[in-house]
Design an enzyme around this catalytic site. Structure first.
Site, PDB file in Angstrom:
ATOM      1  N   GLU A   1       0.923  -1.409   0.130  1.00 49.19           N
ATOM      2  CA  GLU A   1      -0.035  -0.054  -0.026  1.00 49.19           C
ATOM      3  C   GLU A   1       1.028   1.187  -0.021  1.00 49.19           C
ATOM      4  O   GLU A   1       1.496   1.403   0.928  1.00 49.19           O
ATOM      5  CB  GLU A   1      -0.854  -0.045   1.267  1.00 49.19           C
ATOM      6  CG  GLU A   1      -2.452   0.395   0.975  1.00 49.19           C
ATOM      7  CD  GLU A   1      -2.449   1.692   1.791  1.00 49.19           C
ATOM      8  OE1 GLU A   1      -2.296   2.635   0.941  1.00 49.19           O
ATOM      9  OE2 GLU A   1      -2.953   2.001   2.571  1.00 49.19           O
TER      10      GLU A   1
ATOM     11  N   GLU B   1       4.233  13.007  -4.499  1.00 53.36           N
ATOM     12  CA  GLU B   1       3.834  12.914  -3.316  1.00 53.36           C
ATOM     13  C   GLU B   1       4.380  13.876  -2.051  1.00 53.36           C
ATOM     14  O   GLU B   1       5.611  13.676  -1.915  1.00 53.36           O
ATOM     15  CB  GLU B   1       3.683  11.593  -2.545  1.00 53.36           C
ATOM     16  CG  GLU B   1       2.813  11.460  -1.232  1.00 53.36           C
ATOM     17  CD  GLU B   1       3.036   9.890  -0.599  1.00 53.36           C
ATOM     18  OE1 GLU B   1       1.708   9.463  -0.487  1.00 53.36           O
ATOM     19  OE2 GLU B   1       3.793   9.168  -0.587  1.00 53.36           O
TER      20      GLU B   1
HETATM   21  P1  NDP Z   1       9.216   4.463   4.107  1.00 55.71           P
HETATM   22  O1  NDP Z   1       8.568   3.973   2.897  1.00 55.71           O
HETATM   23  O2  NDP Z   1      10.944   4.639   3.829  1.00 55.71           O
HETATM   24  O3  NDP Z   1       9.027   3.591   5.456  1.00 55.71           O
HETATM   25  C1  NDP Z   1       7.907   3.005   5.833  1.00 55.71           C
HETATM   26  C2  NDP Z   1       8.276   1.831   6.544  1.00 55.71           C
HETATM   27  O4  NDP Z   1       9.329   0.981   5.850  1.00 55.71           O
HETATM   28  C3  NDP Z   1       8.893   2.182   7.760  1.00 55.71           C
HETATM   29  O5  NDP Z   1       9.033   1.165   8.958  1.00 55.71           O
HETATM   30  C4  NDP Z   1      10.577   2.056   7.309  1.00 55.71           C
HETATM   31  O6  NDP Z   1      11.432   1.713   8.512  1.00 55.71           O
HETATM   32  C5  NDP Z   1      10.248   0.577   6.458  1.00 55.71           C
HETATM   33  N1  NDP Z   1      11.470   0.427   5.504  1.00 55.71           N
HETATM   34  C6  NDP Z   1      12.319   1.502   4.928  1.00 55.71           C
HETATM   35  N2  NDP Z   1      13.236   0.741   4.244  1.00 55.71           N
HETATM   36  C7  NDP Z   1      13.003  -0.480   4.197  1.00 55.71           C
HETATM   37  C8  NDP Z   1      13.522  -1.617   3.601  1.00 55.71           C
HETATM   38  N3  NDP Z   1      14.590  -1.388   2.713  1.00 55.71           N
HETATM   39  N4  NDP Z   1      13.161  -2.815   3.733  1.00 55.71           N
HETATM   40  C9  NDP Z   1      12.242  -2.817   4.622  1.00 55.71           C
HETATM   41  N5  NDP Z   1      11.433  -1.908   5.180  1.00 55.71           N
HETATM   42  C10 NDP Z   1      11.818  -0.606   5.044  1.00 55.71           C
HETATM   43  O7  NDP Z   1       8.756   5.906   4.446  1.00 55.71           O
HETATM   44  P2  NDP Z   1       9.493   7.162   4.950  1.00 55.71           P
HETATM   45  O8  NDP Z   1       8.957   7.012   6.602  1.00 55.71           O
HETATM   46  O9  NDP Z   1      10.835   7.242   4.902  1.00 55.71           O
HETATM   47  O10 NDP Z   1       8.465   8.370   4.682  1.00 55.71           O
HETATM   48  C11 NDP Z   1       8.943   8.664   3.198  1.00 55.71           C
HETATM   49  C12 NDP Z   1       7.775   9.151   2.209  1.00 55.71           C
HETATM   50  O11 NDP Z   1       7.236   7.914   1.994  1.00 55.71           O
HETATM   51  C13 NDP Z   1       6.711  10.042   2.895  1.00 55.71           C
HETATM   52  O12 NDP Z   1       7.242  11.247   2.555  1.00 55.71           O
HETATM   53  C14 NDP Z   1       5.451   9.610   2.047  1.00 55.71           C
HETATM   54  O13 NDP Z   1       5.517  10.254   0.773  1.00 55.71           O
HETATM   55  C15 NDP Z   1       5.680   8.250   2.047  1.00 55.71           C
HETATM   56  N6  NDP Z   1       4.899   7.427   3.002  1.00 55.71           N
HETATM   57  C16 NDP Z   1       3.766   6.886   2.559  1.00 55.71           C
HETATM   58  C17 NDP Z   1       3.128   6.431   3.527  1.00 55.71           C
HETATM   59  C18 NDP Z   1       1.614   5.619   2.948  1.00 55.71           C
HETATM   60  O14 NDP Z   1       0.690   5.814   4.142  1.00 55.71           O
HETATM   61  N7  NDP Z   1       1.587   5.159   1.974  1.00 55.71           N
HETATM   62  C19 NDP Z   1       3.259   6.101   4.902  1.00 55.71           C
HETATM   63  C20 NDP Z   1       4.728   6.504   5.065  1.00 55.71           C
HETATM   64  C21 NDP Z   1       5.286   7.243   4.246  1.00 55.71           C
HETATM   65  P3  NDP Z   1      12.102   3.127   8.867  1.00 55.71           P
HETATM   66  O15 NDP Z   1      11.223   4.021   9.502  1.00 55.71           O
HETATM   67  O16 NDP Z   1      13.264   2.700   9.918  1.00 55.71           O
HETATM   68  O17 NDP Z   1      12.811   3.949   7.582  1.00 55.71           O
END
Ligand code: NDP
Length: 497
Positions: free
Chosen positions: A263, A397
């Site tokens: 998602e 986004e």
């Molecule tokens: P990420 O997609 O990077 O993070 C979401 C989750 O994935 C966190 O738990 C993160 O851990 C984890 N993650 C990151 N890298 C990996 C990997 N290589 N393998 C497995 N898990 C991983 O989002 P961010 O928090 O960095 O936010 C960046 C952008 O993402 C936002 O500005 C927004 O645009 C989008 N976003 C979209 C969301 C949605 O609901 N669709 C939710 C959150 C963000 P960690 O926090 O340690 O990086």
């Protein structure tokens, strides 16, 4: 029922520590990650960054529990009883859960109490009710044979959740996986780990066998990646950015050809035609659609596409809705507006606004952060006009309270502008002409279309998920339960010759 007193002292909230593995807290001497309070940047505490061996320990525990506890083989209604009890406990602990959510996330306590906690309980209850409703299909075969499709759990599912709605995201990931009879290892965002740990404690209290739901804390690039590639993780369910979703999909392909539910990001339009029944209602939908949780929602409606004849009064009505929005301590029940999760995200929002201005966009409302909240990252709701399909704020986004404004002359142009080259998560269509709404609904490529409203209801039967780079598969709905099971085809001959 009257609302209890929700205001609280955030320094008095006890924070869970460590990982939750095998039904108990598991302490390690791993590197510690600092957790900060988004509304004022204050250091809250630390959580461990799970190493590969801790992830392995969690997954081994989950697999052992799955094989020995009978969770996956017992009658679905027995699993449903445990899940229902879990939902009841969540309801019973609504105040303390809302306060815990508020401490480390962007959720104001009144919102956490009124929506996040009950939605979390309701999602789990929904999947409990669905547990024995989807069992497979009988196939139309020759009369001297019987063909059927039998559904069974995968084993251990790895879930990786984002920081924007920690409680709800945990229920969306764990509810269907557990109802289908899987064990789960979930990694919450390292920025918002606490409420997920508490939910795991409550699951044990509800009677879930130890090891069936485990929480590992840590960074995405280390812990999340280790979870994805672990050989005993049979499926990965992720919510977050499109970029990370692609990395997870690629790792899942390389390490076992695992199925994924993703998602991901969005850049959802709010398409307003010339005739709407109530312009103020439409303005409320638009304002709420891009400012809820400070714009940090995958489905945020961040592109206003308005018919030229109503654009001006509509924008004025949206501004009136935005005017009273004000920051405040999240632990005061009068606060409704969310801060940006951290400094990196806050800078990212500003940089996208600046890039858009450099490309010709004009700030016609808001811009920048609320005064006096320098450490708290409360961004003003912001309207950007003079934008085109190529403006960075229209293309990318932002994950902040920023709405771009475009106008159109006729239905064809409006529907074309509503489409996005990359994303297809959700869309709002506002019109009093039902035929027009249906034509737009058919043509906009998005996983969810809301007509004359913007945002989800409490109807957990309606799935959510995106088209294009907004994702693969669905959360919620019966589709989420189906995706938590693998399907085995069986063909039996009655009289083998
Ligand atoms: P990420 O997609 O990077 O993070 C979401 C989750 O994935 C966190 O738990 C993160 O851990 C984890 N993650 C990151 N890298 C990996 C990997 N290589 N393998 C497995 N898990 C991983 O989002 P961010 O928090 O960095 O936010 C960046 C952008 O993402 C936002 O500005 C927004 O645009 C989008 N976003 C979209 C969301 C949605 O609901 N669709 C939710 C959150 C963000 P960690 O926090 O340690 O990086």
């Amino acid at each position: 029922m009257s609302t209890p007193l929700l205001d609280f002292d955030p320094s008095a909230v006890a924070l869970p520590k460590g990982h939750f593995i095998g039904g108990a807290y598991y302490a390690t001497d791993e590197e510690q990650i600092a957790v900060h309070r988004p509304s004022d940047g204050r250091l809250l505490g630390y959580i461990p960054d799970a190493s590969d061996s801790t992830v392995d320990f969690a997954v081994s525990n989950a697999l052992h529990a799955w094989k020995t506890s009978g969770w996956g083989t017992r009658a679905p209604r027995e699993r449903a009883r445990v899940l229902t009890r879990w939902a009841e406990l969540i309801d019973q602990h609504a105040v303390s859960l809302a306060q815990l959510e508020t401490v480390s996330s962007t959720r104001p306590v009144a919102e956490a109490y009124a929506s996040d906690v009950p939605f979390t309980a309701e999602a789990i209850r929904f999947f409990a009710e669905l547990a024995d409703k989807l069992g497979g299909d009988l196939a139309a075969t020759r009369r001297d044979s019987l063909g059927f499709v039998s559904s069974e759990p995968y084993g251990v599912i790895g879930a990786i959740a984002p920081w924007n709605f920690p409680l709800s995201m945990c229920s969306w990931k764990c509810g269907p996986a557990l109802a289908a009879g899987n064990a789960v290892v979930i990694k919450p965002s390292e920025m918002t780990p606490f409420s997920t740990l508490r939910l795991a404690e409550l699951a044990i209290e509800a009677g879930m066998p130890p090891g069936i739901l485990n929480v590992v804390n840590g960074r995405g690039a280390t812990t999340g990646a280790a979870l994805t590639r672990h050989p005993d993780i049979a499926k990965v369910s992720f919510t977050g950015s499109t970029h990370t979703g692609a990395a997870i999909m690629s790792a899942a392909a390389m390490h076992g050809t695992k199925p994924v539910t993703l998602e991901l990001g969005g850049k959802s339009p709010q398409l307003v035609f010339e005739r709407v029944a109530d312009l103020e209602h439409t303005a409320r939908c638009i304002a709420r659609g891009f400012t809820a949780n400070g714009g940090q929602a995958c489905v945020a409606g961040t592109r206003l596409i308005a018919h030229k004849n109503i654009a001006e009064p509509l924008i004025e009505a949206v501004k009136r809705q935005l005017m009273p929005i004000a920051p405040g301590p999240l632990w005061c029940s009068t606060t409704a507006y969310a801060p940006i999760i951290n400094r990196t995200q806050a800078r990212r929002i500003e940089s996208l606004i600046n890039d858009s201005r450099a490309a010709g966009a004009e700030v016609i409302f808001g811009g920048g952060f609320f005064e006096g909240t320098d450490d708290g990252y409360f961004h003003r709701p912001t309207l950007l006009a003079n934008v085109t399909a190529d403006t960075p704020a229209v293309r990318q986004e932002i994950f902040g309270p920023v709405l771009t404004v475009q106008t159109f002359d006729d239905e064809e142009e409006g529907i074309t502008l509503a489409g996005h080259p990359t994303y297809g998560l959700a869309a709002g269509v506002h019109t009093s002409d039902i035929g027009q709404a249906m034509r737009a609904m058919r043509r906009i490529a998005a996983g969810t279309i809301w007509v004359n409203r913007y945002g989800r209801s409490g109807d957990m039967i309606i799935p959510t998920g995106g088209f294009k780079q907004s994702g693969i598969g669905k959360d919620l709905g019966r589709q989420a339960l189906e995706a938590s099971m693998r399907h085995k085809s069986v063909l039996i001959d009655f009289d083998p010759a």
